[in-house]
Enzyme design. Structure first.
Site, short mmCIF file in Angstrom:
data_model
loop_
_atom_site.label_atom_id
_atom_site.label_comp_id
_atom_site.label_asym_id
_atom_site.label_seq_id
_atom_site.Cartn_x
_atom_site.Cartn_y
_atom_site.Cartn_z
N HIS A 81 0.91 -1.34 -0.12
CA HIS A 81 0.02 -0.02 -0.18
C HIS A 81 0.90 1.31 0.06
O HIS A 81 1.86 1.28 0.80
CB HIS A 81 -1.12 0.02 1.14
CG HIS A 81 -0.41 -0.39 2.46
ND1 HIS A 81 -0.08 1.11 3.34
CD2 HIS A 81 -0.22 -1.23 3.33
CE1 HIS A 81 0.38 0.57 4.39
NE2 HIS A 81 0.04 -0.67 4.33
N ASP A 83 -0.11 4.36 1.18
CA ASP A 83 -0.21 5.37 2.31
C ASP A 83 0.44 4.72 3.39
O ASP A 83 0.76 3.72 3.65
CB ASP A 83 -1.68 5.36 2.56
CG ASP A 83 -2.25 4.10 3.07
OD1 ASP A 83 -2.28 3.31 2.43
OD2 ASP A 83 -3.21 4.07 4.12
N ASP A 111 6.26 0.73 6.44
CA ASP A 111 4.95 0.21 6.33
C ASP A 111 4.38 1.17 5.35
O ASP A 111 3.77 2.13 5.99
CB ASP A 111 4.15 0.09 7.68
CG ASP A 111 2.95 -0.45 7.62
OD1 ASP A 111 2.60 -0.78 6.50
OD2 ASP A 111 2.29 -0.53 8.81
N GLU A 144 -5.01 2.27 2.92
CA GLU A 144 -5.01 0.68 3.54
C GLU A 144 -5.25 1.03 4.97
O GLU A 144 -5.80 0.36 5.69
CB GLU A 144 -3.76 0.07 3.45
CG GLU A 144 -3.70 -1.29 3.73
CD GLU A 144 -3.54 -1.83 5.20
OE1 GLU A 144 -3.56 -2.67 5.72
OE2 GLU A 144 -2.68 -0.78 5.88
N GLU A 145 -4.48 2.19 5.40
CA GLU A 145 -4.20 2.45 6.99
C GLU A 145 -5.70 2.89 7.50
O GLU A 145 -5.80 3.07 8.65
CB GLU A 145 -3.43 3.34 7.35
CG GLU A 145 -1.88 2.78 7.00
CD GLU A 145 -1.57 1.69 7.72
OE1 GLU A 145 -1.97 1.30 8.72
OE2 GLU A 145 -0.25 1.38 7.51
N ASP A 168 3.12 -6.95 3.40
CA ASP A 168 2.71 -5.92 4.62
C ASP A 168 2.59 -6.48 5.92
O ASP A 168 1.66 -6.29 6.75
CB ASP A 168 1.38 -5.51 4.15
CG ASP A 168 0.89 -4.12 4.98
OD1 ASP A 168 1.56 -3.71 5.64
OD2 ASP A 168 -0.16 -3.91 4.83
N HIS A 349 3.96 1.73 12.80
CA HIS A 349 2.94 2.78 13.53
C HIS A 349 3.42 3.10 14.46
O HIS A 349 2.91 3.77 15.60
CB HIS A 349 1.68 1.87 13.74
CG HIS A 349 0.94 1.38 12.51
ND1 HIS A 349 -0.35 1.20 12.42
CD2 HIS A 349 1.48 1.13 11.29
CE1 HIS A 349 -0.76 0.80 11.23
NE2 HIS A 349 0.32 0.65 10.56
ZN LIG Z 1 0.87 -1.66 6.26
#
Ligand SMILES: [Zn+2]
Length: 380
Positions: A81, A83, A111, A144-145, A168, A349
């Site tokens: 992804h 984003d 990520d 995606e997030e 991912d 994250h």
């Molecule tokens: Zn991810």
């Protein structure tokens, strides 16, 4: 030395790290994917792919296609992804002893830009050495997030692949996610009766008090080995001098087992309904399915193929059951058998997020190995 002559091992680590660094420098929080997509489009076209932009209301996905050179080989989809979560502003990139990280005020964005860089490196190697392969579909999603929104808006009729690797997952290279849960979110709206808290509290029915009893009574945490439940948000009330009329509770249930999911949901909703009645408040429940779970057996043919690729590269495969969702949940529910594999990202994250430079290369080798194995797969 085999490694010196075998073109399937000819990853260029410097190019790969440069691409990764360039990608993380492009700010791309969810729904702000234009800049990174423009960069990626140019890169994919230069690598000989056709690029399609599939737009939906809030953003778009990029699909890159590279026609195969081996007739009869299966088409494979590679996905990451575009984003990231935030904070991302004023990224301070640090390279130190084989590790890429930030100064600690932002996330890194490995990520999922590590996955994108690894896919690009693989496309470079295929082109440089004119290596044989089946059709390749590169699916780069947005948002995606924010709940797999890009993936949910893909035009699945436009995708030919029935197998996919989704880069991912965090942790060491060789991690392969074989199962992820179904995820439901519910909102309970509780309505009581407002009254002046000092003058006539008797006229009021406190929605906060009713909500407190419901929250205390419903099952939560780890319900059983397959199921978890959590209330993650409450909102309500206005001022201390008003008996509160409204409260909203938002919770979730995740499960690898459909029966347990339904049982848990029923237990939560039945408890809430019973206590609402008892406490004389109105209750309205809305629920939405975020995504369906999937479960792929270790005896699956594609899993076996990926396992062999890992072992051929001296990577130890580690098959895991995951508690979170990813685009793979959406792909699997549309009939594309999708394994989530580690891209090498660590502590995603968080502002401590980092990646080992060598893991970028290792993941790219694993992708290349899979493309080679698919191209020469005689079982199909
Ligand atoms: Zn991810």
């Amino acid at each position: 030395m085999k490694g010196k002559t075998d073109p399937w091992l000819h990853i260029n680590p410097i190019r790969l790290i440069d691409m990764f660094m360039e990608l993380v420098r492009i700010d791309s929080p969810s729904f702000s994917e234009h800049e990174i997509a423009a960069w990626l489009t140019g890169r994919l076209i230069a690598l000989g792919l056709t690029v399609e932009r599939q737009t939906y209301s809030k953003s778009f996905n990029l699909i890159g296609r590279k026609a195969g050179t081996v007739s009869g080989a299966r088409s494979i989809m590679l996905s990451s992804h575009m984003d990231t979560v935030e904070p991302t502003k004023d990224l301070n990139l640090i390279r130190d002893s084989g590790i890429i990280k930030t100064g600690g005020t932002t996330i890194l964005g490995a990520d999922d830009k590590s996955g994108i860089a690894e896919i690009l490196e693989v496309l470079h190697v295929l082109k440089d050495h004119d290596l044989p392969h089946g059709d390749i579909e590169v699916v780069l999603t947005s948002a995606e997030e924010r709940g797999l929104i890009g993936a949910k808006n893909l035009d699945f009729d436009s995708l030919a692949s029935r197998i996919a690797l989704v880069l991912d997952c965090s942790g060491s290279i060789g991690r392969v996610v074989l199962a992820a849960p179904t995820h439901d979110v519910y909102t309970m709206s509780i309505t009581g009766r407002a009254a002046h808290a000092g003058i006539e509290p008797e006229r009021g029915t406190s929605a906060i008090k009713a909500a407190a009893k419901i929250i205390a009574a419903v099952p939560d945490g780890r319900i059983d080995p397959n199921t978890t439940a959590n209330i993650g948000h409450i909102h309500g009330g206005t001022a201390t001098n008003i008996v509160p009329k409204e409260v909203t509770i938002i919770g979730e249930i995740r499960s690898h087992d459909t029966d347990s999911l339904q049982r848990t949901k029923k237990a939560i909703f039945d408890t809430a309904r019973r206590l609402s009645k008892k406490n004389q408040v109105r209750l309205q429940i809305e629920e939405t399915r975020q995504y369906h779970g999937f479960h792929i057996g270790q005896d699956d043919e594609f899993v076996g193929l990926v396992k062999n690729v890992c072992e051929g590269l001296s990577i130890t495969p580690e098959f895991i059951v995951y508690g979170g969702g990813s685009d793979a949940n959406i792909f699997n529910s549309h009939g594309i058998k999708s394994l989530v594999i580690s891209s090498g990202m660590q502590l995603p994250h968080t502002t401590d997020e980092y990646i080992k430079e060598e893991d970028l290369s290792l993941a790219a080798l694993m992708l290349l190995g899979t493309i080679k194995a698919i191209a020469f797969d005689t079982k199909m």
